[in-house]
Enzyme design. Structure first.
Site, PDB file in Angstrom:
ATOM      1  NE  ARG A  68      -2.361  -0.946   3.456  1.00 24.12           N
ATOM      2  CZ  ARG A  68      -2.929  -1.218   4.612  1.00 24.12           C
ATOM      3  NH1 ARG A  68      -4.211  -1.101   4.746  1.00 24.12           N
ATOM      4  NH2 ARG A  68      -2.224  -1.589   5.657  1.00 24.12           N
ATOM      5  CD  GLU A 150       8.036 -23.680  11.309  1.00 21.90           C
ATOM      6  OE1 GLU A 150       8.118 -24.807  10.841  1.00 21.90           O
ATOM      7  OE2 GLU A 150       7.754 -23.456  12.512  1.00 21.90           O
ATOM      8  CB  VAL A 153       3.212 -21.363  15.530  1.00 24.25           C
ATOM      9  CG1 VAL A 153       3.313 -21.799  16.990  1.00 24.25           C
ATOM     10  CG2 VAL A 153       1.806 -21.600  15.013  1.00 24.25           C
ATOM     11  N   GLY A 155       7.296 -17.270  15.978  1.00 29.07           N
ATOM     12  CA  GLY A 155       8.315 -16.493  15.258  1.00 29.07           C
ATOM     13  C   GLY A 155       9.372 -17.350  14.590  1.00 29.07           C
ATOM     14  CE  LYS A 226       1.832 -16.314  17.664  1.00 29.03           C
ATOM     15  NZ  LYS A 226       2.530 -15.352  18.515  1.00 29.03           N
ATOM     16  N   GLY A 323       9.160 -10.305  15.764  1.00 27.21           N
ATOM     17  CA  GLY A 323      10.154  -9.386  15.205  1.00 27.21           C
ATOM     18  C   GLY A 323      10.475  -9.754  13.766  1.00 27.21           C
TER      19      GLY A 323
HETATM   20  N1  HSE Z   1       2.223 -10.364  18.269  1.00 25.19           N
HETATM   21  C1  HSE Z   1       2.885 -11.599  18.150  1.00 25.19           C
HETATM   22  C2  HSE Z   1       3.682 -11.852  19.427  1.00 25.19           C
HETATM   23  C3  HSE Z   1       3.800 -11.573  16.966  1.00 25.19           C
HETATM   24  O1  HSE Z   1       3.916 -10.900  20.177  1.00 25.19           O
HETATM   25  O2  HSE Z   1       4.045 -12.979  19.691  1.00 25.19           O
HETATM   26  C4  HSE Z   1       4.392 -12.893  16.590  1.00 25.19           C
HETATM   27  O3  HSE Z   1       3.416 -13.833  16.290  1.00 25.19           O
END
Ligand code: HSE
Length: 459
Positions: A68, A150, A153, A155, A226, A323
């Site tokens: 965007r 992947e 869940v 990160g 998750k 992150g």
């Molecule tokens: N908002 C989520 C967390 C980001 O803080 O775990 C990653 O899934």
């Protein structure tokens, strides 16, 4: 090209020559959404292009990006940039679509149409997978393409791969983990630095950890998404987000953190999925964990998941849970996995969504009232002789036995009595709480936090 540390003993140049002389054509992908995760993915593909090409045996080219907000520096070298994600879906060059827009729409339609058009999809969108994944996996299967997730869940932790592949020989009995980085960051800062909840949340937003709507983080919805996904893979059951019990961390007070500490515990926000004789437990909520547990020592934005398999025993996976870099690491791993299959000319790719070709339809998810665990209770009471006896009589009448008690200094209104119970069915505990709140000596609402003892687990 990424810069290499001088003195590297790896002969990258030779590998790159082999790649350019003797490899299949580039694997072409499109990216929809260039926020924290999409931008991180584009950067990582560029930064580690050589390593990725060497591992895969071919190059990955980002040929179309939809964003965007134009980001010319980030998209330099990308053949086509547009503002419409459906232009990526319709681009005949694009073999795989990375959906990193987040949200429900148009993300759902972007994924559905991509799959229906025969394109593979990699997504970080846990809300969509948890709530509408059953529909999307059916489209993927009908079109013989992969839908990989992947990064949805934990990160950067490859937990989906671990559950689906590394532990595929096991009957998984239970898993439990810290699966929201923002929540863990908030609880850690409150515990270690006595910081205020809102102040830490603001920082988590600035660091790109929090969801667009941070109530998803603090009210446990993100963790429930998750957990729903992991439980589905672990037990081979359909995705059932609506049956996952969900409680967040917004009610946790600094006093509870201090009292838990005094009793030898940390408060963590856990997702727990367990197979018992009564059925399947799926629940996310604040949890007291003994300070000696490895999970209790996972701090900041860290995530960690304990998985118990009947052959392997208990295994622990930990790492950064949110992150740009960690999440992009998982997105790119999925792209590489799919590109490998595409390269080998597999007609029916081995990525049956949730890791089972058939699901166990018969396994019922238990209501939270039927789970059995230990509890922390903080009871606000008047500072009078005999109060403790009355409280203990109510608990005894419900067959609830007390493990530990601390009575704190009186505040202006009341004296907090903190109790740890032994195992009890939640339905009975609820009855006891209702009866206790009826007592004249109890001056307000009782705080209840579940305790996870992890009976029989070493770490
Ligand atoms: N908002 C989520 C967390 C980001 O803080 O775990 C990653 O899934």
């Amino acid at each position: 090209m990424g810069k290499r540390a001088s003195g590297s003993r790896v002969n990258w140049q030779k590998g790159i020559e082999i790649l350019s002389n003797d490899s299949p054509p580039d694997f072409k992908i499109g990216i929809c959404g260039l926020g924290t995760v999409g931008g991180g993915t584009l950067n990582l593909l560029r930064e580690n292009a050589d390593e990725i090409g060497m591992r895969l045996g071919r190059k990955i080219t980002v040929s179309h990006v939809a964003t965007r907000t134009p980001k010319p520096e980030l998209t330099a070298g990308v053949a086509t940039t547009s503002s419409d994600p459906f232009a990526v879906v319709a681009d005949p060059e694009v073999q795989l679509v990375v959906e990193t827009m987040g949200g429900y729409e148009p993300a759902f339609e972007v994924i559905r149409q991509s799959l229906a058009n025969g394109k593979h999809v990699v997504t970080a969108n846990k809300a969509l997978i948890a709530e509408r994944g059953n529909e999307l996996f059916a489209v993927a299967q009908a079109s013989n393409v992969c839908l990989a997730y992947e990064s949805s869940v934990a990160g950067g932790i490859p937990i989906i791969k671990a559950l689906r592949e590394g532990l595929a020989a096991n009957r998984i009995n239970w898993l439990a983990g810290i699966i929201n980085g923002t929540g863990n960051f908030i609880l850690t800062e409150m515990t270690q630095k006595s910081r205020q909840f809102n102040d830490v949340l603001k920082q988590a937003q600035e660091l790109g950890y929090a969801e667009a709507d941070p109530t998803f983080d603090v009210e446990g919805i993100d963790a429930a998404h998750k957990l729903t996904i992991m439980a589905s893979i672990a037990f081979g059951i359909p995705l059932q987000f609506d049956k996952t019990y969900t409680e967040g961390i917004s009610q946790i007070t600094p006093e509870d953190i201090d009292y838990a500490d005094e009793l030898g515990y940390r408060i963590k926000h856990l997702g727990i999925a367990r197979l018992s004789e009564k059925g399947v437990e799926m629940r996310v909520h604040p949890t007291l964990l003994s300070k000696s547990r490895l999970l209790a020592r996972v701090n900041g934005v860290g995530n960690a998941i304990l998985v118990h398999g009947n052959a392997v025993g208990s295994t622990l996976y930990s790492g950064p849970g949110a992150g740009a870099g960690p999440t992009a690491s998982s997105v790119v791993a999925d792209i590489i996995d799919i590109a490998r299959q595409a390269e080998s000319g597999v007609k029916r790719p081995i990525c049956p969504g949730l890791g089972y070709l058939q699901t166990h339809e018969g396994l019922e998810v238990l209501p939270i009232s039927e789970i059995e665990t230990e509890y922390y209770l903080r009871i606000p009471a008047v500072d009078k002789v005999g109060v403790m006896a009355k409280i203990s009589n109510v608990l005894t009448a419900k067959d609830i036995s007390i493990d530990a008690v601390i009575q704190k200094e009186p505040t202006s209104e009341s004296v907090p009595i903190v109790i740890l119970t032994h195992d009890v069915v939640e339905r009975k505990l609820n009855e006891a709480i209702a009866a206790l709140e009826e007592l004249d000596e109890v001056t307000g609402k009782i705080m209840r936090i579940r305790v996870e003892p992890f009976h029989g687990v070493q770490n």
